[in-house]
Enzyme design. Sequence first.
Site: not given
Length: 406
Positions: A170, A223, A264, A295, A297
């Site tokens: 990030e 990432n 996400h 990651e 979801d």
Amino acid sequence: MRLRRLVHASVLAVVAVGSMSTVAASAHDGRPQQPQDQTLRSLAARHGLYFGTAVDPDAYAGEPLYKTMVDTQFSTVTAENAMKWESLEPVRGQYNWGPADALVDAARRNHQLVRGHVLSWHSQLPGWLVAGIDDGTIDGPRLRALLKQHITAVVTHFRGRIWQWDVANEAVSDPWETPGAIHLGGDAGSFKQKFADLVGPGWLAEAFRTARAADAKALLFYNDYNIEAFGDGGPGDKTQFVHNLVKQLRAEGVPVDGVGSQGHLSTQYGNYDVLQVADALRRFTDLGVAVALTEVDARSLTQNAGDPALPANGADVAARDQAAAYNYHVLLQACLMNRHCLSFTVWGFTDKHSWIPGWFKNPPEGLGCLWDAAYNPKKSLRTVQGDLVAAGPPLVGQRIAQQPRR
């Protein structure tokens, strides 16, 4: 290369585990094991794909069902927090390897690979480091020296035991921040921007080179979130900025082996279709890097969309459940379509131990995992299982192992 043989052997081991369970079921009742009764690791192994989860060490140590599911369902694991700097070095100069070592040791026993998360990030830093940055006692050169020392110590400690490292996480801004043009850093005046200014624009290259010096065989990833699809290609297109950044680093000989797209997603927003995400992954792999969904979801509002003080009605709950399943489908299908997409990791697998409700409180969100809080399968899980079963050649083939860049 030895890494290719190791990865191939690991894939064969996972396939063997899945095949043995299927054979056992067939021998028992004369019928093949149903997809919903097979593990995600065995279903994904048909494609050479690693299916992983982030792991909460407290739940793993204290809840037998959680531990059993981590051990059996997944072929790769990520430390949810145990490898972040604040966890590893809470007191300056004193490393606490215990929880992270326990995860890695368990993974080895379970024939799982490990994604290391994370080496360089502006968040979840130890208090002593944040205090030094804030009061000015840790300036730019000192911060870079501390970061380099940290990366060397961590990667050396785990050398030979980590498959993929998130070297930098990030590092770039979002289009809603000031200034609106994507840049290294964050919102003007934020700690993230202060951190980026202190380390300087050359830090990313140094971080990757430092990690490579400490482990010649681990795959090194950049990432980030919100890079699942390209926008208009302009100054506010975060995916385009990251693409250009990785392209530049590779041209400079920086050992970037992969790009991790966090995945996400939220059902309250207009998200992407399969071909949009597949196009983004292809454009990254055209640079010569691997990709991974790191990651994943798909969270939803847990209350009434118009009035968060009211509970969601049944129709809203059903629609959100189906929308979450679609978001999982989009990301997994796009990954399967790209043979350089090596792994698909969910950020927790049960709503009982999800990070989402603790972070997204206004309005409240949750329900982002494959299993609910009572470990019941959700539509998202059945969709993922169905996608893994239905995918096959010629458009979905075995993964192509990435070779570490020197």
